[in-house]
Motif scaffolding. Structure first.
Motif: not given
Ligand SMILES: [Zn+2]
Length: 273
Positions: A3-8, A24-29
């Motif tokens: 699970k991404c640690s920044l978003c859902v 971290l998901c790609r969008e958050c990166q």
């Protein structure tokens, strides 16, 4: 499952890498590499709004467009203003009344345009897909034509900032769309709503006006095991505009009441669903 640690986002909805021990998901990166400056976006909006003397507000009667109408009228004081609502055929009747009441309360001319989007909704439900993109694209096109016809140059919307974009967008015909709620928190929106005679409709899905969203989510859940609103809601969490707790609640499997299913089935002639 990561699970991404920044978003859902999780592995079902996004590509996730572990970076320095954190998923971290790609969008958050991308977001962390090119963070959005909230103050700069709000400043850009203020500069834009100073030039606007006549505009329509794309008014769905949902909470975000109500906030956009309020800001346009009461904060930016645009002198000539029209709230234009597009009924796609499956708007909750109460939401339309709510919309009209608030426009009157704010002293803004209210225009209701009726269309039939049954084709979009039927296809989405039959294929267990999201109707949202096709629906909002068609609505923006209807509004763009209306705006041109009436000689306006601006459409103000209650949209959030799309990923990596500006709070405004040039449309064909020389019309500018202004996404007035860019980088505005949920809490700031609710603060405004509390000042208005806004009645919250309890509907399944992240909506206060659309009757199709709940059934569409239920169908999508049945096929994919998660919501199709993950991306939109993940962005709100990433930008710090919505709490993780609220987001997780919004992403739960919805329970659509039987009356709503009945109405949608009848309207779309989908008795097999
Ligand atoms: Zn993420």
């Amino acid at each position: 499952m990561l699970k991404c640690s920044l978003c859902v986002h999780d592995e079902r909805t996004a590509k996730i890498d572990v970076i320095d021990g954190k998923p971290l998901c790609r969008e958050c990166q991308v977001y962390l590499r090119y963070p959005i400056e909230r103050e700069a976006v709000r400043r850009e909006l203020e500069e834009l709004m100073e030039k606007v003397d006549r505009a329509i507000v794309a008014y769905s009667g949902g909470k975000d467009s109500v906030v956009a109408l309020y800001l346009t009228k009461e904060v930016y004081r645009v002198p000539e203003l029209e709230a234009v609502m597009v009924d796609h055929g499956l708007m909750a009747g109460q939401a339309i009344e709510n919309a009209e009441r608030i426009a009157k309360h704010l002293g803004v001319q209210f225009t209701l345009l009726h269309y039939d989007y049954s084709d979009i909704f039927r296809e989405a439900l039959l294929n267990a897909q999201s109707p949202c993109r096709a629906c909002s694209r068609r609505t923006m096109e209807k509004l763009r034509k209306y705006t041109l016809r009436k000689g306006y140059r601006y459409i103000i919307t209650g949209h959030e900032l799309p990923f990596g974009h500006h709070p405004h967008r040039l449309m064909s015909g020389g019309i500018t769309q202004i996404r007035l709620l860019s980088m505005m928190t949920e809490e700031e929106r609710f603060e405004i709503l509390r000042k208005l005679p806004f009645e919250f409709l309890e509907l399944p899905g992240y909506t206060t006006n659309c009757l199709v969203l709940g059934p569409a989510l239920e169908r999508y859940w049945g096929k994919h095991g998660h919501s199709f609103e993950q991306r939109r809601i993940a962005a709100l969490v990433r930008y710090g505009l919505m709490s993780r707790e609220k987001a997780e609640k919004e992403l739960e499997r919805p329970e659509v009441p039987e009356w709503q299913w009945e109405l949608v089935r009848r309207k779309l002639d989908l008795n097999a669903l």
